[in-house]
Design an enzyme around this catalytic site. Sequence first.
Site, PDB file in Angstrom:
ATOM      1  N   HIS A  86      -6.910  -2.057 -11.593  1.00 20.29           N
ATOM      2  CA  HIS A  86      -6.172  -2.966 -10.704  1.00 20.29           C
ATOM      3  C   HIS A  86      -5.279  -2.163  -9.757  1.00 20.29           C
ATOM      4  CE1 HIS A  86      -3.299  -6.022  -9.334  1.00 20.29           C
ATOM      5  NE2 HIS A  86      -2.318  -5.281  -9.847  1.00 20.29           N
ATOM      6  N   ASP A 115     -11.837   3.294  23.060  1.00 21.93           N
ATOM      7  CA  ASP A 115     -12.287   3.284  21.657  1.00 21.93           C
ATOM      8  C   ASP A 115     -11.463   4.326  20.914  1.00 21.93           C
ATOM      9  OD1 ASP A 115     -13.845   3.361  19.191  1.00 21.93           O
ATOM     10  OD2 ASP A 115     -15.426   2.381  20.342  1.00 21.93           O
ATOM     11  N   TRP A 151      -2.779   4.110 -13.009  1.00 20.91           N
ATOM     12  CA  TRP A 151      -3.223   4.659 -11.726  1.00 20.91           C
ATOM     13  C   TRP A 151      -2.556   6.008 -11.472  1.00 20.91           C
ATOM     14  CZ3 TRP A 151      -1.043   5.560  -6.733  1.00 20.91           C
ATOM     15  CH2 TRP A 151       0.333   5.345  -6.647  1.00 20.91           C
ATOM     16  N   SER A 179     -12.185   9.818   3.014  1.00 23.79           N
ATOM     17  CA  SER A 179     -12.195   8.708   3.960  1.00 23.79           C
ATOM     18  C   SER A 179     -10.837   8.558   4.641  1.00 23.79           C
ATOM     19  CB  SER A 179     -12.583   7.427   3.219  1.00 23.79           C
ATOM     20  OG  SER A 179     -12.209   6.304   3.960  1.00 23.79           O
ATOM     21  N   SER A 180      -9.759   8.613   3.837  1.00 24.48           N
ATOM     22  CA  SER A 180      -8.428   8.434   4.422  1.00 24.48           C
ATOM     23  C   SER A 180      -8.102   9.545   5.401  1.00 24.48           C
ATOM     24  CB  SER A 180      -7.355   8.472   3.338  1.00 24.48           C
ATOM     25  OG  SER A 180      -7.486   7.376   2.516  1.00 24.48           O
ATOM     26  N   HIS A 263       4.946   9.762  -3.709  1.00 25.98           N
ATOM     27  CA  HIS A 263       6.009   9.109  -2.970  1.00 25.98           C
ATOM     28  C   HIS A 263       5.705   8.934  -1.488  1.00 25.98           C
ATOM     29  CE1 HIS A 263       9.613   6.943  -2.555  1.00 25.98           C
ATOM     30  NE2 HIS A 263       9.677   7.518  -1.380  1.00 25.98           N
ATOM     31  N   GLU A 265       2.925   8.556  -0.386  1.00 26.22           N
ATOM     32  CA  GLU A 265       1.912   7.492  -0.422  1.00 26.22           C
ATOM     33  C   GLU A 265       2.547   6.101  -0.324  1.00 26.22           C
ATOM     34  OE1 GLU A 265      -1.320   7.225  -0.388  1.00 26.22           O
ATOM     35  OE2 GLU A 265      -1.528   5.149  -1.053  1.00 26.22           O
ATOM     36  N   TYR A 267       5.137   5.330   1.235  1.00 24.25           N
ATOM     37  CA  TYR A 267       5.523   5.110   2.635  1.00 24.25           C
ATOM     38  C   TYR A 267       4.308   4.927   3.522  1.00 24.25           C
ATOM     39  CZ  TYR A 267      10.259   5.390   1.337  1.00 24.25           C
ATOM     40  OH  TYR A 267      11.441   5.092   0.749  1.00 24.25           O
ATOM     41  N   SER A 278       7.730  -5.229  13.590  1.00 23.03           N
ATOM     42  CA  SER A 278       8.402  -4.941  14.855  1.00 23.03           C
ATOM     43  C   SER A 278       7.641  -5.503  16.044  1.00 23.03           C
ATOM     44  CB  SER A 278       8.579  -3.432  15.038  1.00 23.03           C
ATOM     45  OG  SER A 278       9.304  -2.907  13.952  1.00 23.03           O
ATOM     46  N   HIS A 312      12.201  11.334  -8.208  1.00 21.20           N
ATOM     47  CA  HIS A 312      12.902  10.151  -8.719  1.00 21.20           C
ATOM     48  C   HIS A 312      11.984   9.314  -9.608  1.00 21.20           C
ATOM     49  CE1 HIS A 312      11.770   7.962  -4.714  1.00 21.20           C
ATOM     50  NE2 HIS A 312      10.806   7.869  -5.585  1.00 21.20           N
ATOM     51  N   HIS A 313      10.697   9.645  -9.642  1.00 23.51           N
ATOM     52  CA  HIS A 313       9.794   8.978 -10.581  1.00 23.51           C
ATOM     53  C   HIS A 313       9.798   9.685 -11.932  1.00 23.51           C
ATOM     54  CE1 HIS A 313       7.947   6.465  -7.448  1.00 23.51           C
ATOM     55  NE2 HIS A 313       8.149   7.501  -6.660  1.00 23.51           N
ATOM     56  N   THR A 338      16.077   2.986   6.256  1.00 24.60           N
ATOM     57  CA  THR A 338      15.393   1.732   5.933  1.00 24.60           C
ATOM     58  C   THR A 338      16.294   0.547   6.286  1.00 24.60           C
ATOM     59  OG1 THR A 338      14.424   2.928   4.095  1.00 24.60           O
ATOM     60  CG2 THR A 338      14.048   0.569   4.157  1.00 24.60           C
ATOM     61  N   LYS A 341      16.243  -0.296   9.943  1.00 25.26           N
ATOM     62  CA  LYS A 341      15.101  -1.126  10.328  1.00 25.26           C
ATOM     63  C   LYS A 341      15.424  -2.600  10.151  1.00 25.26           C
ATOM     64  CE  LYS A 341      11.719   1.857  10.745  1.00 25.26           C
ATOM     65  NZ  LYS A 341      10.795   1.730  11.795  1.00 25.26           N
ATOM     66  N   ARG A 460       6.552  -1.519 -19.448  1.00 22.51           N
ATOM     67  CA  ARG A 460       5.351  -1.876 -18.693  1.00 22.51           C
ATOM     68  C   ARG A 460       4.123  -1.327 -19.405  1.00 22.51           C
ATOM     69  NH1 ARG A 460       5.214   2.389 -13.637  1.00 22.51           N
ATOM     70  NH2 ARG A 460       3.212   1.425 -13.166  1.00 22.51           N
TER      71      ARG A 460
HETATM   72  C1  HEM Z   1      -2.528 -10.933  -7.190  1.00 24.88           C
HETATM   73  C2  HEM Z   1      -1.309 -10.620  -7.417  1.00 24.88           C
HETATM   74  C3  HEM Z   1      -0.933  -9.523  -8.375  1.00 24.88           C
HETATM   75  C4  HEM Z   1      -0.624  -9.661  -9.693  1.00 24.88           C
HETATM   76  C5  HEM Z   1      -0.610 -10.941 -10.501  1.00 24.88           C
HETATM   77  C6  HEM Z   1      -0.329  -8.345 -10.187  1.00 24.88           C
HETATM   78  C7  HEM Z   1       0.037  -8.072 -11.474  1.00 24.88           C
HETATM   79  C8  HEM Z   1       0.164  -6.804 -12.001  1.00 24.88           C
HETATM   80  C9  HEM Z   1       0.426  -6.501 -13.362  1.00 24.88           C
HETATM   81  C10 HEM Z   1       0.639  -7.521 -14.460  1.00 24.88           C
HETATM   82  C11 HEM Z   1       0.457  -5.149 -13.499  1.00 24.88           C
HETATM   83  C12 HEM Z   1       0.588  -4.371 -14.785  1.00 24.88           C
HETATM   84  C13 HEM Z   1       1.949  -3.951 -15.068  1.00 24.88           C
HETATM   85  C14 HEM Z   1       1.953  -3.068 -16.283  1.00 24.88           C
HETATM   86  O1  HEM Z   1       1.489  -3.499 -17.352  1.00 24.88           O
HETATM   87  O2  HEM Z   1       2.429  -1.930 -16.149  1.00 24.88           O
HETATM   88  C15 HEM Z   1       0.249  -4.599 -12.211  1.00 24.88           C
HETATM   89  C16 HEM Z   1       0.257  -3.250 -11.925  1.00 24.88           C
HETATM   90  C17 HEM Z   1       0.167  -2.720 -10.662  1.00 24.88           C
HETATM   91  N1  HEM Z   1      -0.047  -3.424  -9.482  1.00 24.88           N
HETATM   92 FE1  HEM Z   1      -0.242  -5.417  -9.338  1.00 24.88          FE
HETATM   93  N2  HEM Z   1      -0.451  -7.447  -9.179  1.00 24.88           N
HETATM   94  C18 HEM Z   1      -0.821  -8.120  -8.046  1.00 24.88           C
HETATM   95  C19 HEM Z   1      -1.047  -7.571  -6.800  1.00 24.88           C
HETATM   96  C20 HEM Z   1      -0.895  -6.222  -6.491  1.00 24.88           C
HETATM   97  C21 HEM Z   1      -1.039  -5.660  -5.190  1.00 24.88           C
HETATM   98  C22 HEM Z   1      -1.409  -6.444  -3.937  1.00 24.88           C
HETATM   99  C23 HEM Z   1      -0.786  -4.333  -5.294  1.00 24.88           C
HETATM  100  C24 HEM Z   1      -0.802  -3.242  -4.245  1.00 24.88           C
HETATM  101  C25 HEM Z   1      -0.522  -3.404  -3.029  1.00 24.88           C
HETATM  102  C26 HEM Z   1      -0.514  -4.046  -6.655  1.00 24.88           C
HETATM  103  C27 HEM Z   1      -0.213  -2.801  -7.133  1.00 24.88           C
HETATM  104  C28 HEM Z   1      -0.054  -2.514  -8.463  1.00 24.88           C
HETATM  105  C29 HEM Z   1       0.150  -1.190  -8.982  1.00 24.88           C
HETATM  106  C30 HEM Z   1       0.214   0.109  -8.186  1.00 24.88           C
HETATM  107  C31 HEM Z   1       0.281  -1.309 -10.361  1.00 24.88           C
HETATM  108  C32 HEM Z   1       0.526  -0.216 -11.372  1.00 24.88           C
HETATM  109  C33 HEM Z   1      -0.731   0.068 -12.100  1.00 24.88           C
HETATM  110  C34 HEM Z   1      -0.446   0.976 -13.251  1.00 24.88           C
HETATM  111  O3  HEM Z   1       0.409   0.618 -14.088  1.00 24.88           O
HETATM  112  O4  HEM Z   1      -1.073   2.036 -13.315  1.00 24.88           O
HETATM  113  N3  HEM Z   1      -0.578  -5.224  -7.359  1.00 24.88           N
HETATM  114  N4  HEM Z   1       0.061  -5.629 -11.311  1.00 24.88           N
HETATM  115 CU    CU Z   2       9.018   7.339  -4.931  1.00 23.78          CU
END
Ligand code: HEM
Ligand code: CU
Lengths: 536, 382
Positions: A86, A115, A151, A179-180, A263, A265, A267, A278, A312-313, A338, A341, A460
């Site tokens: 996820h 283009d 992740w 790709s990025s 970090h 990333e 930003y 803006s 800080h992480h 920030t 802004k 978490r």
């Molecule tokens: C549909 C709505 C979303 C729900 C319900 C949701 C829910 C969750 C939940 C429950 C976790 C796990 C937390 C844990 O157990 O540590 C999580 C992790 C995370 N989510 Fe979401 N999320 C959503 C959307 C997003 C979006 C749009 C992003 C990015 C832009 C995102 C980025 C992340 C990241 C980076 C993690 C950490 C994964 C990890 O622990 O390795 N989420 N999310």
């Molecule tokens: Cu950070």
Amino acid sequence: MSTETVNEAHDSDDGHDAHHEHHIPKGLLRWLFTTNHKDIGTLYLWFAFIMFLIGGAMAMVIRAELFQPGLQIVDPHFFNQMTTVHGLIMVFGAVMPAFTGLANWLVPMMIGAPDMALPRMNNWSFWILPFAFLILLSSLFMDGGGPAFGWTFYAPLSTQYSGDSTALFVFSVHIMGISSIMGAINVVVTILNMRAPGMTYMKMPLFVWTWLITAFLLIAVMPVLAGAVTMVLTDKFFGTSFFDAAGGGDPVMFQHIFWFFGHPEVYIMILPAFGIISAIVPTFSRKKLFGYASMVYATASIALLSFIVWAHHMFTTGMPVAAEMFFMFATMLISVPTGVKVFNWVATMWRGSLTFEVPMMFAIAFIVLFTIGGLSGLMLAITPADFQYHDTYFVVAHFHYVLVTGAVFSIMAAVYYWLPKWTGKMFDITLGKWHFWCSLISVNLLFFPMHFVGLAGMPRRIPDYALQFADINKWVSIGGFAFGLSQLIFLVLIIKACRKIGEPVSDQVWEGAEGLEWEIPSPAPYHTFETPPFIK
Amino acid sequence: MNRISTLLTGVMLAFSNSAIATTAAERSDLNLRPGVSDISLEVYDLHMLMFWICVVIGVLVFGVMFYSMVMHRKSTGAKPANFHENVKVEVLWTIIPFVILIAMAWPAATTLIAMEDTSEADVTILVTGSQWKWHYKYQDNPDVEFFSLLATQQEQINNKFTKGENYLLEVDRPLVIPTGKKVRFLITSDDVIHSWWVPDFAIKKDANPGFINEAWTNVNEPGIYRGQCAELCGKDHGFMPIVVIAKGPAEYSTWLQEQETAAIRANEEEQRLLAMNMSMDELMTQGKKVYDTACVACHQANGGGLPPMFPALKGSKIAMEKQNIPVHIDYIINGKNNMPAFGKQLTMSEIAAVVTYERNAWGNNTGDMVQAKDVNLMINGK
Ligand code: HEM
Ligand SMILES: [Cu+2]
Ligand SMILES: [Cu+2]
């Protein structure tokens, strides 16, 4: 900003243009071989949306398991795979490609270029992405499951203690990185070389500025990520011990390398959002952006500071006090630009002539909710307090406020704002409002209470929790399902828009919109600015 | 201020007030706990200070914005003003946040320095994390060391029994520390990274394999304090809680003495068991008990494991073939790859029992019996 001449490809009947028109292949091949920035932008945006839905489906699995205490639906190992994939999909598959898609569509139109500078590379940088994610997703079906180390893939969980699917994970992250980087190089070269005459740097729209700076960040840190995954690969499969203390390595070094990428990333995922907001706020305030120059400088300082705050992480990893202090102060410092802004956006609205069309609704929600995420970020910067917050749901709440109600809301705002320009038709406004209000309410039900369970002590990345967290988790899950369902409204709206259902719009689309993209016809013709406009 | 922004302010205050009110309670479900050491209280105060600063900033910024959203609407005939920069204002709102930051950084830095000063401790305890349990060793009383595992029944987790009050926050052997003494923790890991977190002490420190981290506390009130592992450490990361009992110094010494005598007695018992043979029934009963606490997480109750991560023991060559008995015992004593070593956690008779159990459960009916002295032979060569 105004233009003297605006050339439209379709108006001209010289043979060259006709030649272009007749060679657009039809059907699938058009999309496979396209080098047109608008086509590629569309591909990126659809890809991002599909990934958003897939990553969202995984979030639904997570929330369903967490609906009640106890293990009901999935086993803990699969739960970890869901959180990991996820996170990876949302970051690398949804948010980043969506911004690249917007850059493709908008940067050339905003700077008066025909283009992107490197159109064939542009095609490649998109078309390798689906393979990266096919590889990542297929790893879930391997014996032993997909990646389950978060992740952030901390060693040694991702090295000695991971499954064989780690090889696929590494390979797919490499492809995403390539790709990025290609996408970023393209943006840099385009902006530096293809601006129309008279489009000086300090006349560029902020979206162009923020993307230029983002692109430099990408070029700087994606190779670091590539290095990190490669070291994980060799530690796991080829006997090196970068991160294994028994072989003279250091597992904490992994975290330094990861967050040196990680970090900046975050930003990368928010600077283009600043550019979008803006653009939208001045349009619906009918007033010029307040403090354009300070916005540019603030963006640049955020980008520079983002390189010196990574640890800080890692406050709980046991760093020397001096290092902890340094990273605490540096992190707090980031909140200054920030803040600038946010103040500038508010000052832009101040004494404007405001209307609240759907893009503006998302933009205002962005300002409020992103600021809440920023404020909890400031709390997290305070090292002694971070010892309590770190790795709890407080952090999960924080980063979802900046990523979902920040990055994702800005992307939705952008789509609503420029969609009529892309299709030539106004989208279904009623559906748009439904989408907004459903999303706004459910997203807060989803993420706001997470602050509380986090503070009360819920870690978490756990599939099951103690009883005192049960009530809040139930509400959070309900919010999660509602937010997931709300996105289906958006899907319907986009499908209708793509089938060109709706009222035709004028070239300017929104009263108060300014910039080159609003001076070309709606829908934007396949080729624009083949003769550059001149900007006074 | 107009109606809407007043309303908004009210809502925010109500929210934060309800969060504050509950902090008085022993265990708040909505906010950080003040905890039971001077440091944890300082951290709590810092947290509340930050929180209020953030609320004030939020109310101000959003207040101005909502005011503008109500008063400067086109529909009420608002005409856009012309200004789009103002150096004075812009400098001001760069400098003011900066000053606020310094005001926050000062108390944060002093607390931080105090937290990291682990010198002159009265008691030192070595905390070792491994998948998925904690091990505690009292450095000043080397005989006292033990593992601490989740005590919640599997049936509660699987929703077969009703969940107890301390569901997932209970262990078989809690850590015991004295109140009013500076207790230093040396924290490390045997495998992946874990993180030792007790919210009431404001301690969260990663357990890194191959490195030792330090933390300390000085607990003011006797009591039972619960925490959890805070760093993702694999499948059962959610199931490795921490329980610390703080006792008055006198009670603590009594406890410590009891532990020392118990350790000596256990040693004698072990010697006695070495001299005798247990029956198949005894071995199987004890073996199942050991298996269900120490092995079931990976190899599963039916012996099927979770291949390919965790191999099946049912039908496994190592658990079935006679010439592999020494290999089987060795796996348990010393571990192998991702199989943890149990030589320290289990006694020789327990190892003998679990080996016998694995060789005769789930249809592995080999009839093999392993006795404590066989294990002793492997460990001590006699
Ligand atoms: C549909 C709505 C979303 C729900 C319900 C949701 C829910 C969750 C939940 C429950 C976790 C796990 C937390 C844990 O157990 O540590 C999580 C992790 C995370 N989510 Fe979401 N999320 C959503 C959307 C997003 C979006 C749009 C992003 C990015 C832009 C995102 C980025 C992340 C990241 C980076 C993690 C950490 C994964 C990890 O622990 O390795 N989420 N999310
Ligand atoms: Cu950070
Ligand atoms: Cu853990």
